[in-house]
Design an enzyme around this catalytic site. Structure first.
Site, mmCIF file in Angstrom:
data_model
loop_
_atom_site.group_PDB
_atom_site.id
_atom_site.type_symbol
_atom_site.label_atom_id
_atom_site.label_comp_id
_atom_site.label_asym_id
_atom_site.label_seq_id
_atom_site.Cartn_x
_atom_site.Cartn_y
_atom_site.Cartn_z
ATOM 1 C CB SER A 210 -0.928 -0.036 1.218
ATOM 2 O OG SER A 210 -1.554 1.196 1.359
ATOM 3 C CD GLU A 211 5.268 1.578 3.605
ATOM 4 O OE1 GLU A 211 5.276 1.777 4.811
ATOM 5 O OE2 GLU A 211 6.269 1.128 2.977
ATOM 6 C CG HIS A 212 5.921 0.587 -3.272
ATOM 7 N ND1 HIS A 212 6.964 1.389 -3.641
ATOM 8 C CD2 HIS A 212 6.456 -0.385 -2.497
ATOM 9 C CE1 HIS A 212 8.088 0.927 -3.114
ATOM 10 N NE2 HIS A 212 7.804 -0.155 -2.417
#
Ligand SMILES: Cc1cc2nc3c(=O)[nH]c(=O)nc-3n(C[C@H](O)[C@H](O)[C@H](O)COP(=O)(O)OP(=O)(O)OC[C@H]3O[C@@H](n4cnc5c(N)ncnc54)[C@H](O)[C@@H]3O)c2cc1C
Length: 493
Positions: A210-212
């Site tokens: 999710s960070e990416h």
């Protein structure tokens, strides 16, 4: 007649529940908060003209967060979110560093330079996680499991297998990366919710994906500014808020929660929401209903907050500094419960993009060291540990730091425990397999009518946007659930 809703605790879960419910003007909502401030863990550490977030710093899942606020009647434009890109730097003990980016092509360039040969694994990671994220979100984040059997449907079980719930995050990352440093850089995110990378089920690897995919964001003014914005709206809607007011117990009459007791005084309500850390809420309900369940706490944090005489402009806002033996540190935190000698740690330096937190030219800095929660920890080496971490910060990212520090405050799990976090764990109960999904306390945790729960230790779990998602599930349940004919029997939940 208006419905009286009482919320015990003004953490983000309680506040967002109030926000969503107060769209209905007929509802009479009251929040009782035992501390002088609202927000619970989402608050500031202040020192003179300086302020810095005390707990949450990393804003994930911005769309989930903004959609829920919008659903609560607050426009997106009221929340000044800034993108952090690069996402962050990971510094390894061997002197190498790895920068994470939102843009996959930039990420692959970084991999080609720093970890040649690992780009294909990264591509595969993004592809696999994309579908798993959508399935996991729809089936686990957007559903409550008040009725246990709904969790064990064929569809859910198939998704759990696809998400490899039986495998741990670190093992799963080894499928994508052969360099152990990258495996660590993509498994350490379980620590955001206080979980061991080797004990948290692989579905939690969706956090690093999710960070990416969704980025890392910063709320101008600090994450805790979110609380000011929500409270302003609640006050405008006449939600009654009482700080410095601890609820002593919940009164239950014939299996139905009917009142809360404060200072020996009984205050009636039609529905009651528990927002304090769930395992500790057990003592508010009558003895015959208590679960007395022993939960595994999440990890604790040793936190250093500093005012510094300069801004380290060339750093990224978020940074991770890994020790030479990440696994040993994790074993000390989660298994042997010892204070680590050489830990990995995280730093947050928001002054790079926000000059409202300190006097002109100066900055604020936050360091988080994962440490064990629980009572059996020997804290006698705390000062040596702090000195060691400051040495590491000086030599690996913040030159001349000692001379730049003009004040420093330290927070330990003991303080967190005194303020109401279960065993001093920072993130609620740990995200283990048997404390996730249906096995986590649910929004209707007791066989008591009109008694509900929301917060990090309640499904779907910890982290600000996820707790807000829990508040949304609860608000939907309170508004529409009962009319959908749910039938709660004692002992079923
Ligand atoms: C150090 C740290 C770092 C974190 N980093 C991040 C991050 O980067 N990103 C992220 O998304 N999340 C992060 N989190 C997690 C996040 O802060 C939590 O998941 C979230 O804030 C929990 O909200 P909650 O609704 O459970 O309420 P809580 O914050 O637990 O608040 C509950 C409130 O209830 C009150 N209360 C308890 N008992 C009573 C009573 N009897 N009567 C009245 N009031 C009572 C308490 O005083 C408290 O104010 C971090 C947490 C910590 C501690």
């Amino acid at each position: 007649m208006s419905k009286k809703t009482t919320i015990i605790g003004g953490g983000i879960g309680g506040l967002v529940t109030a926000l969503l419910l107060s769209k209905d003007e007929e509802r009479d909502i009251t929040i009782f908060e035992k501390e002088p401030h609202l927000g619970g863990r989402l608050t500031f550490m202040k020192h003179g003209e300086y302020k810095i977030d005390q707990g949450p710093t990393i804003v994930l899942l911005p769309d989930m967060l903004l959609e829920i606020l919008e659903e609560g009647g607050m426009e997106r434009s009221r929340f000044p979110l800034l993108s952090c890109d690069p996402l962050y730097d990971v510094h390894f003990k061997d002197g190498h560093s790895y920068t994470k980016y939102s843009d996959p092509s930039k990420q692959k360039e970084e991999l080609a330079t720093k970890f040649p040969g690992q780009e294909k694994g990264f591509d595969q990671f993004l592809t696999d996680m994309k579908t798993r994220f959508l399935q996991g979100k729809a089936q686990f984040l957007e559903q409550s499991f008040v009725e246990k059997r709904s969790f064990f449907s064929g569809k859910n079980l198939r998704t759990l297998i696809r998400l490899r719930a039986y495998q741990n995050v670190k093992r799963m990352m080894r499928r994508y990366f052969s360099d152990e440093r990258l495996v660590e850089a993509y498994s350490l995110q379980t620590l955001y919710i206080g979980g061991h990378p080797q004990q948290s089920p692989a579905m939690y690897s969706l956090v690093s994906y999710s960070e990416h995919e969704h980025g890392i964001w910063y709320l101008q003014g600090g994450y805790a500014h979110l609380v000011d914005l929500i409270v302003e709206e609640l006050e405008r809607r006449n939600v009654k808020i009482h700080t410095d007011t601890a609820v002593e117990k919940v009164e239950v009459v014939k299996g139905r929660a009917e009142a809360v007791v404060i200072d020996g005084k009984t205050i009636e309500a039609d529905e009651i929401v528990l927002n304090g850390d769930f395992p500790l809420m057990d003592r508010l309900v009558p003895k015959e209903y208590r679960q007395n369940r022993k939960y595994v706490p999440s990890s604790g944090c040793l936190l250093l907050y500093m005012g510094v005489d300069k801004v380290y402009e060339h750093n990224t806002i978020h940074q991770f500094f890994l020790s030479s033996d990440f696994d040993q540190h994790m074993r000390q935190v989660f298994e042997s419960k010892e204070l680590p000698g050489d830990p990995s740690f995280y730093t947050f330096h928001p002054s790079i993009i926000d000059d409202s937190l300190a006097p002109k030219g100066k900055g604020v800095l936050y360091t988080l060291i994962p440490v064990p929660a629980g009572e059996e920890v020997d804290w006698s080496h705390k000062d040596e540990l702090i000195e060691h971490v400051i040495d590491q910060m000086e030599s690996r990212g913040f030159p001349d730091l000692r001379n730049q520090i003009n004040w420093m405050k330290v927070r330990t799990p003991e303080q967190a425990k005194q303020e109401g976090l279960y065993q001093g764990g920072s993130f609620g109960i740990a995200p283990t397999l048997f404390q996730s999904g249906v096995f986590r306390p649910q929004l209707k945790p007791y066989p008591i009518d009109q008694l509900y729960a929301v917060g990090a230790s309640v499904h779907p779990g910890g982290g600000v946007p996820i707790v807000m998602q829990g508040a949304k599930l609860l608000a939907n349940h309170l508004q529409y659930g009962a009319s959908q004919g749910h039938n709660y029997k004692r002992g079923v939940n």
